[in-house]
Design a protein around this motif. Sequence first.
Motif, PDB file in Angstrom:
ATOM      1  N   UNK A  42      -5.761   3.720  -0.676  1.00  0.00           N
ATOM      2  CA  UNK A  42      -6.677   3.820   0.455  1.00  0.00           C
ATOM      3  C   UNK A  42      -7.342   5.196   0.462  1.00  0.00           C
ATOM      4  N   UNK A  43      -8.662   5.199   0.357  1.00  0.00           N
ATOM      5  CA  UNK A  43      -9.428   6.444   0.429  1.00  0.00           C
ATOM      6  C   UNK A  43     -10.172   6.508   1.754  1.00  0.00           C
ATOM      7  N   UNK A  63      -7.220  10.916  -0.195  1.00  0.00           N
ATOM      8  CA  UNK A  63      -6.196  10.117   0.481  1.00  0.00           C
ATOM      9  C   UNK A  63      -5.837  10.757   1.827  1.00  0.00           C
ATOM     10  N   UNK A  64      -5.106  10.009   2.604  1.00  0.00           N
ATOM     11  CA  UNK A  64      -4.725  10.478   3.931  1.00  0.00           C
ATOM     12  C   UNK A  64      -3.825  11.699   3.846  1.00  0.00           C
ATOM     13  N   UNK A  95      -0.562  10.452   1.849  1.00  0.00           N
ATOM     14  CA  UNK A  95      -0.165   9.056   1.723  1.00  0.00           C
ATOM     15  C   UNK A  95      -1.318   8.307   1.079  1.00  0.00           C
ATOM     16  N   UNK A  96      -1.050   7.682  -0.069  1.00  0.00           N
ATOM     17  CA  UNK A  96      -2.168   7.060  -0.789  1.00  0.00           C
ATOM     18  C   UNK A  96      -2.272   5.568  -0.493  1.00  0.00           C
ATOM     19  N   UNK A  97      -1.209   4.945  -0.033  1.00  0.00           N
ATOM     20  CA  UNK A  97      -1.282   3.515   0.262  1.00  0.00           C
ATOM     21  C   UNK A  97      -1.455   3.297   1.758  1.00  0.00           C
ATOM     22  N   UNK A  98      -2.215   2.243   2.067  1.00  0.00           N
ATOM     23  CA  UNK A  98      -2.458   1.925   3.470  1.00  0.00           C
ATOM     24  C   UNK A  98      -1.136   1.841   4.245  1.00  0.00           C
ATOM     25  N   UNK A  99      -0.162   1.156   3.631  1.00  0.00           N
ATOM     26  CA  UNK A  99       1.094   0.912   4.332  1.00  0.00           C
ATOM     27  C   UNK A  99       1.905   2.187   4.569  1.00  0.00           C
ATOM     28  N   UNK A 100       1.527   3.283   3.889  1.00  0.00           N
ATOM     29  CA  UNK A 100       2.287   4.531   4.072  1.00  0.00           C
ATOM     30  C   UNK A 100       1.656   5.448   5.120  1.00  0.00           C
TER      31      UNK A 100
END
Lengths: 204, 642
Positions: free
Chosen positions: B86-87, B113-114, B123-128
């Motif tokens: 997720x960017x 990333x976030x 956190x690079x994945x949406x779920x993280x």
Amino acid sequence: MSKVQLTIDGKEIQAEEAMTLLEAAQSAGISIPTLCHHEKLIPYGGCRLCMVEIEVRGWSRLVVSCVYTVEKDLIVTTRSEKLDRIRKNLLELLFAHAPVSPQLEEMAREYGADKNRFEQDASFCIHCGLCVRYCAEVVGKHAVGFIDRGIRKEISFVPEIAAQECNDCKECFPLCPTSYLQAAFVLTEALVFPRGSSGSAPQK
Amino acid sequence: MALLHSPEELERFRRDLCDKKDPDMPRISVCAGAGCLAYGAAELIESFKAEVEKQGLAAKVDTKGTGCPGFCERGPVVVIYPEEICYLGVGPKDVPEIIEQTIKGKKVVERLVYTDPNTGEKASRESEIPFYKLQTRTILSNNIKIDSKSIDDYLSIGGYSALAKALSWMTAEEVVDEVKKSNIRGRGGGGFPAGRKWEGSRDAPEKIKYVIVNADEGDPGAFMDRALLEGNPHSVLEGLIIGGYAIGAREGYVYVRQEYPLAVKNIKLAIKQAEEYGFLGENILGSGFDFTVKVHQGAGAFVCGESTALMTALEGRAGEPRPKYVRSNVKGLWNRPTVLNNVETWANVPFIINNGADWFTQFGTEGSKGTKIFSLVGKITNTGLVEVPMGITLREIIYEIGGGIPGGKKFKAVQTGGPSGGCIPEELLDLQVDFDALTEAGSMMGSGGMIVMDEDTCMVDVARYFIRFLTDESCGKCVPCREGLRQMDKILTNITEGRGKEGDIETLEELSELAIDASLCALGKSAPNPFLSTLRYFRDEYEAHIKDKRCPALSCKPLISHYIDPSKCVACMICLRKCPSQGITGGKNLIHVIDQDKCNNCGTCLEVCPPKFGAVRKFSGEPVPAALPEDQRKIVRKSKSK
């Protein structure tokens, strides 16, 4: 048509099945105040003065009597501290627009409403819609209507229709509880269809 | 596209769609919701497509604009599948790097990333991402996966399988029963159990019945229905068709406000596609059930979100509520049985049918089942759409998902339920959010708006703002709403402008009681809530305004003054130059002074004064200290004194 038995202000009443509470009360000689009601018109429920308290199976609630239809064994109260307070407040709000309406003044005496409680913003129209609805529902001409919305709402004649129809009708005039309508109509008439008596007719 | 004549054909078609797709093929999903579009998502999508083309990857990468995934604060949002990277805040200039690094090199572009603003953790994945981690996304979950303009995308994730199931393997009564068992309550505001509403219509004797989607979302700051209708219109449509089948309606309407042009466009397109595929029309999926849907655009009246006003407008008349004591599920549109549900309620229906009522009731509290979408806005770090199970606390939504209050400010209140909702104070932050708890706290669920306010917000002014909004939006039919709100607005305005007087609170209370008891529709009956809830929790603010002519939040302009602290002012000239009223005197080495007669309290000086000096402050309810005599205002600079 079958009859429905209910109690209004402690009085046992036999009413027609399709009657509203207001009609049932009136048929029994019990008076409920109204401003926007007219027997020839579809109930509007706008002025809220005709609110009454009903009790069904121990549950009590407020309804407008011009819309609510009679039900078996309903217990209806048309005067109470709460209802009087509602009517007083409603009248006080209306006086801000129509400070010199005899009809409002008579009700104000009954419910102890203070004419000057709210700052006056006299527009004379209290939006009961009697003229608009009468012209649409009874006369069928739609010569007068509401324009805009909410606190900016006004009644207005449609010149094209009014020019054709209103002169011979004027049935809505006496319906107005604040007599603003007549003034409005005269004004519109003066602006839109000048008579030319003082030479003000538009030059062709 | 040929019609699909049976559930089997639908399933075969879906499998073919999936077979054509390589699950490992990189997919670039760019949010094309209203918020991200405003950030330039349309150009971003074009840049991705152009870059993919340029690199000769067109056949190997799938690029699409999707529905809104909710993290509007950090838009445009881009998610890269299958890794689900997720960017956030992506612009066209980032595109070549993303293609090079992530698509070709399978590496994460760290700077996009976030990053947690407090810990600096990435956190690079949406779920993280904490914003997503605590959410339970069902109805919103598909938004980012599909192109909202593609029915094939919707079908490939199992779209219309609930319709197939309902039509082929369930009787209409069973569908009603399943919805009843799920205990889903209307997401539009009233919270009436949808199943009972459906049952009432189903049992009504009339032959002709209607189902309606209420997409007249008008609450300031609320955009959950918009995101659903724009992002996943087929899910709403599928719910509506199932509802039509369940109650025995053959016609449905989508009443959508014209201020949502993209929603109008997408739902119209969805209807057209559904007709082509045979999900609308005659003999749907071979079941013998016929159903058509029309779109009706609202003309800009907030009150048309009220069910009877909406139906009156749909009939072609001025959108005013009608007095009625018969529910509209028995006598509604054209006096016929009509089920009107909100966008979000309809979007839940396919899930309930596919997964069963038991699945649905695992989320939520005793009285409020399922998940609810809230639009989290105001003084909050993470603005956006959040979908959470009922029963989550306000604290979790605001601090964990929302990331708390920005700028080191203190939380003051959260306004829930739209303009006729109420303000909930800090001491109730542990309240478990559901229909009943919010009502008990003097607010309401409404359609799910959540406006967070910090210490700089004046609660009297908040009440005035919402009462003004409702006064403007009153249809004007009944006296307690039209006239009562008008007077309440006047009194509240007076209070915020320093003209409040003894007895104002009592008058406001009396007018509130009148509006609640005597108004014709729900707009008037709930309109006093902003006043009543702020009075309940912040009475001291009302009293300070009325008695001391003081605004404790230092927000109401007529009650405040700006002042430059001479001990902190370094005569830097910034505020002096920026003051739009030319109300600041001083000079290069002369401490600045605000001329109180010229000052209109616009606050520019406070904004521009560099934080390291912090010389400008606000006063309320007390006189501003007298200005220093001019001879004491000279600043002698060390460097120059040498």
